[in-house]
Design a protein around this motif. Structure first.
Motif, PDB file in Angstrom:
ATOM      1  N   GLY A  50       0.928  -1.190   0.126  1.00 34.42           N
ATOM      2  CA  GLY A  50      -0.017   0.232   0.028  1.00 34.42           C
ATOM      3  C   GLY A  50       0.665   1.450  -0.147  1.00 34.42           C
ATOM      4  N   ILE A  51       2.146   1.241  -0.261  1.00 36.08           N
ATOM      5  CA  ILE A  51       2.866   2.452  -0.206  1.00 36.08           C
ATOM      6  C   ILE A  51       2.934   3.037  -1.690  1.00 36.08           C
ATOM      7  CG2 ILE A  51       5.175   3.137   0.204  1.00 36.08           C
ATOM      8  CD1 ILE A  51       3.784   2.260   2.680  1.00 36.08           C
ATOM      9  N   VAL A  52       2.357   4.246  -1.724  1.00 37.18           N
ATOM     10  CA  VAL A  52       2.268   5.258  -3.012  1.00 37.18           C
ATOM     11  C   VAL A  52       3.533   6.240  -3.114  1.00 37.18           C
ATOM     12  CG1 VAL A  52       0.803   6.450  -4.260  1.00 37.18           C
ATOM     13  CG2 VAL A  52      -0.019   4.417  -3.143  1.00 37.18           C
ATOM     14  N   GLU A  53       3.502   6.978  -1.881  1.00 34.76           N
ATOM     15  CA  GLU A  53       4.125   8.128  -1.572  1.00 34.76           C
ATOM     16  C   GLU A  53       5.518   8.102  -0.542  1.00 34.76           C
ATOM     17  OE1 GLU A  53       3.669  10.343  -3.520  1.00 34.76           O
ATOM     18  OE2 GLU A  53       1.462  10.323  -4.351  1.00 34.76           O
ATOM     19  N   LYS A  84      27.056  10.679 -14.150  1.00 33.89           N
ATOM     20  CA  LYS A  84      25.996  10.970 -13.057  1.00 33.89           C
ATOM     21  C   LYS A  84      25.228   9.678 -12.543  1.00 33.89           C
ATOM     22  CE  LYS A  84      23.619  14.206 -10.713  1.00 33.89           C
ATOM     23  NZ  LYS A  84      23.294  13.333  -9.835  1.00 33.89           N
ATOM     24  N   ILE A  85      24.803   9.596 -11.401  1.00 34.13           N
ATOM     25  CA  ILE A  85      23.893   8.717 -11.073  1.00 34.13           C
ATOM     26  C   ILE A  85      22.486   9.500 -10.674  1.00 34.13           C
ATOM     27  CG2 ILE A  85      22.868   7.163  -9.364  1.00 34.13           C
ATOM     28  CD1 ILE A  85      25.020   5.801 -10.921  1.00 34.13           C
ATOM     29  N   ASN A  86      21.324   9.204 -11.444  1.00 28.67           N
ATOM     30  CA  ASN A  86      20.196   9.780 -11.292  1.00 28.67           C
ATOM     31  C   ASN A  86      19.331   8.864 -10.418  1.00 28.67           C
ATOM     32  OD1 ASN A  86      20.862  12.058 -12.996  1.00 28.67           O
ATOM     33  ND2 ASN A  86      19.730  11.039 -14.763  1.00 28.67           N
ATOM     34  N   VAL A  87      18.750   9.517  -9.335  1.00 27.79           N
ATOM     35  CA  VAL A  87      17.776   8.835  -8.657  1.00 27.79           C
ATOM     36  C   VAL A  87      16.441   9.633  -8.641  1.00 27.79           C
ATOM     37  CG1 VAL A  87      17.161   8.121  -6.155  1.00 27.79           C
ATOM     38  CG2 VAL A  87      19.760   8.184  -7.072  1.00 27.79           C
ATOM     39  N   GLY A  88      15.300   8.948  -8.885  1.00 29.33           N
ATOM     40  CA  GLY A  88      14.197   9.438  -9.100  1.00 29.33           C
ATOM     41  C   GLY A  88      12.998   8.728  -8.570  1.00 29.33           C
ATOM     42  N   ALA A  89      12.048   9.535  -8.232  1.00 31.09           N
ATOM     43  CA  ALA A  89      10.736   8.576  -7.739  1.00 31.09           C
ATOM     44  C   ALA A  89       9.543   9.318  -8.654  1.00 31.09           C
ATOM     45  CB  ALA A  89      10.370   8.828  -6.101  1.00 31.09           C
ATOM     46  N   LEU A  90       9.033   8.520  -9.695  1.00 31.80           N
ATOM     47  CA  LEU A  90       7.848   8.870 -10.380  1.00 31.80           C
ATOM     48  C   LEU A  90       6.662   8.056  -9.897  1.00 31.80           C
ATOM     49  CD1 LEU A  90       9.538   9.373 -13.880  1.00 31.80           C
ATOM     50  CD2 LEU A  90       9.133  11.145 -12.001  1.00 31.80           C
ATOM     51  N   GLY A  91       5.645   8.362 -10.397  1.00 32.26           N
ATOM     52  CA  GLY A  91       4.458   7.407 -10.159  1.00 32.26           C
ATOM     53  C   GLY A  91       3.206   7.657 -10.808  1.00 32.26           C
ATOM     54  N   ASN A  92       3.257   8.152 -12.058  1.00 32.99           N
ATOM     55  CA  ASN A  92       2.406   8.506 -12.944  1.00 32.99           C
ATOM     56  C   ASN A  92       1.639   7.160 -13.474  1.00 32.99           C
ATOM     57  OD1 ASN A  92       2.987  11.090 -12.075  1.00 32.99           O
ATOM     58  ND2 ASN A  92       3.912  11.622 -13.970  1.00 32.99           N
ATOM     59  N   VAL A  93       2.520   6.383 -13.801  1.00 36.16           N
ATOM     60  CA  VAL A  93       2.203   5.105 -14.500  1.00 36.16           C
ATOM     61  C   VAL A  93       1.837   3.951 -13.540  1.00 36.16           C
ATOM     62  CG1 VAL A  93       2.745   3.386 -16.141  1.00 36.16           C
ATOM     63  CG2 VAL A  93       3.271   5.736 -16.796  1.00 36.16           C
ATOM     64  N   ARG A  95       1.697   3.333  -9.625  1.00 38.68           N
ATOM     65  CA  ARG A  95       1.496   3.989  -8.402  1.00 38.68           C
ATOM     66  C   ARG A  95       2.422   3.520  -7.172  1.00 38.68           C
ATOM     67  NH1 ARG A  95      -2.438   7.327  -7.237  1.00 38.68           N
ATOM     68  NH2 ARG A  95      -2.813   6.172  -5.274  1.00 38.68           N
ATOM     69  N   GLN A  96       2.815   2.102  -7.150  1.00 43.30           N
ATOM     70  CA  GLN A  96       3.439   1.482  -6.045  1.00 43.30           C
ATOM     71  C   GLN A  96       4.805   2.391  -5.853  1.00 43.30           C
ATOM     72  OE1 GLN A  96       4.747  -2.556  -6.756  1.00 43.30           O
ATOM     73  NE2 GLN A  96       4.661  -3.005  -4.604  1.00 43.30           N
ATOM     74  N   PHE A  97       5.158   2.720  -4.744  1.00 45.73           N
ATOM     75  CA  PHE A  97       6.334   3.574  -4.523  1.00 45.73           C
ATOM     76  C   PHE A  97       7.624   2.836  -5.056  1.00 45.73           C
ATOM     77  CE2 PHE A  97      10.009   5.137  -2.221  1.00 45.73           C
ATOM     78  CZ  PHE A  97       9.997   6.428  -2.547  1.00 45.73           C
ATOM     79  N   HIS A  98       8.391   3.389  -5.794  1.00 46.37           N
ATOM     80  CA  HIS A  98       9.654   2.687  -6.360  1.00 46.37           C
ATOM     81  C   HIS A  98      10.639   3.961  -6.593  1.00 46.37           C
ATOM     82  CE1 HIS A  98       7.181   3.084  -9.926  1.00 46.37           C
ATOM     83  NE2 HIS A  98       8.286   3.192 -10.604  1.00 46.37           N
ATOM     84  N   LEU A  99      11.826   3.712  -6.582  1.00 43.88           N
ATOM     85  CA  LEU A  99      12.999   4.455  -6.724  1.00 43.88           C
ATOM     86  C   LEU A  99      13.581   4.112  -7.817  1.00 43.88           C
ATOM     87  CD1 LEU A  99      14.533   5.853  -3.531  1.00 43.88           C
ATOM     88  CD2 LEU A  99      13.339   7.084  -4.979  1.00 43.88           C
ATOM     89  N   HIS A 100      13.975   4.785  -9.020  1.00 42.16           N
ATOM     90  CA  HIS A 100      14.869   4.498 -10.073  1.00 42.16           C
ATOM     91  C   HIS A 100      16.193   5.023  -9.780  1.00 42.16           C
ATOM     92  CE1 HIS A 100      11.266   3.669 -12.689  1.00 42.16           C
ATOM     93  NE2 HIS A 100      10.871   4.458 -12.162  1.00 42.16           N
ATOM     94  N   ILE A 101      17.097   4.177 -10.034  1.00 44.75           N
ATOM     95  CA  ILE A 101      18.724   4.588 -10.035  1.00 44.75           C
ATOM     96  C   ILE A 101      19.182   4.339 -11.311  1.00 44.75           C
ATOM     97  CG2 ILE A 101      20.871   4.303  -8.722  1.00 44.75           C
ATOM     98  CD1 ILE A 101      18.660   3.247  -6.129  1.00 44.75           C
ATOM     99  N   VAL A 102      19.559   5.344 -12.041  1.00 46.05           N
ATOM    100  CA  VAL A 102      19.856   5.227 -13.353  1.00 46.05           C
ATOM    101  C   VAL A 102      21.470   5.833 -13.458  1.00 46.05           C
ATOM    102  CG1 VAL A 102      19.480   5.705 -15.852  1.00 46.05           C
ATOM    103  CG2 VAL A 102      17.599   5.614 -13.963  1.00 46.05           C
ATOM    104  N   ALA A 103      22.461   5.126 -14.010  1.00 47.99           N
ATOM    105  CA  ALA A 103      23.495   5.563 -14.502  1.00 47.99           C
ATOM    106  C   ALA A 103      23.468   6.408 -15.756  1.00 47.99           C
ATOM    107  CB  ALA A 103      24.697   4.237 -14.415  1.00 47.99           C
ATOM    108  N   ARG A 104      24.142   7.231 -15.686  1.00 46.17           N
ATOM    109  CA  ARG A 104      24.026   8.131 -17.036  1.00 46.17           C
ATOM    110  C   ARG A 104      25.324   8.811 -17.363  1.00 46.17           C
ATOM    111  NH1 ARG A 104      19.120  10.285 -18.943  1.00 46.17           N
ATOM    112  NH2 ARG A 104      20.181  10.184 -20.807  1.00 46.17           N
ATOM    113  N   SER A 105      25.588   8.729 -18.651  1.00 45.39           N
ATOM    114  CA  SER A 105      26.738   9.548 -19.275  1.00 45.39           C
ATOM    115  C   SER A 105      26.511  10.148 -20.458  1.00 45.39           C
ATOM    116  CB  SER A 105      28.017   8.376 -19.332  1.00 45.39           C
ATOM    117  OG  SER A 105      28.318   7.539 -18.338  1.00 45.39           O
ATOM    118  N   SER A 106      27.363  11.038 -20.826  1.00 53.31           N
ATOM    119  CA  SER A 106      27.108  11.786 -22.089  1.00 53.31           C
ATOM    120  C   SER A 106      27.207  10.882 -23.304  1.00 53.31           C
ATOM    121  CB  SER A 106      28.232  13.064 -22.245  1.00 53.31           C
ATOM    122  OG  SER A 106      29.343  12.540 -21.958  1.00 53.31           O
TER     123      SER A 106
END
Length: 141
Positions: A50-53, A84-93, A95-106
């Motif tokens: 039941g965790i959304v936020e 860069k490591i990007n960390v983000g919590a979205l939930g528009n699609v 709803r279950q709370f989850h954190l994205h951890i994405v490695a990014r490079s130019s």
């Protein structure tokens, strides 16, 4: 008021289940690998029903989430050497709370724009994710 969720009632959203590979259960979170070879991309999902936020988590769980996020982000950074490591919590699609951890490079697909909604996922070729997974898991050991 904080929700006190029953951890035994936890189940992973079917969309997360379909799009990811289960790597490991940490003390609080399930660690998942996004099935998209374009980016080293991990997801943390607190194993609480039941965790959304973020504020739905109990205070102790929020502290554990920060600790686990730091550990996973550090392991991913060592495994993939991104800019860069990007960390983000979205939930528009999902709803279950989850954190994205994405490695990014130019030079990676869609740099420097977000990874979400950019074209279609590209599955890992057989075995191509093994070195990343092994390195991340060793970094967490």
């Amino acid at each position: 008021m904080e929700m006190q969720a029953d951890p035994l009632a936890f189940s992973l959203d079917p969309r997360l289940e379909a799009d990811t590979q289960h790597l490991l259960d940490l003390p609080l979170c399930r660690l998942l690998l996004m099935r998209d070879a374009r980016w080293p991309w991990l997801i943390l999902v607190p194993r609480r029903a039941g965790i959304v936020e973020l504020f739905d988590l109990a205070e102790g769980d929020r502290s554990s989430l920060l600790t686990e996020t730091t550990q996973v982000a550090r392991a991913l950074s060592r495994a993939s050497a991104p800019e860069k490591i990007n960390v983000g919590a979205l939930g528009n699609v999902v709803r279950q709370f989850h954190l994205h951890i994405v490695a990014r490079s130019s030079g990676d697909p869609n740099w420097p724009k977000p990874v979400w909604g950019f074209e279609s996922a590209i599955p890992y070729p057989p075995g191509a994710d093994e070195a990343l997974v092994r390195s991340v898991l060793e970094g967490l050991a």
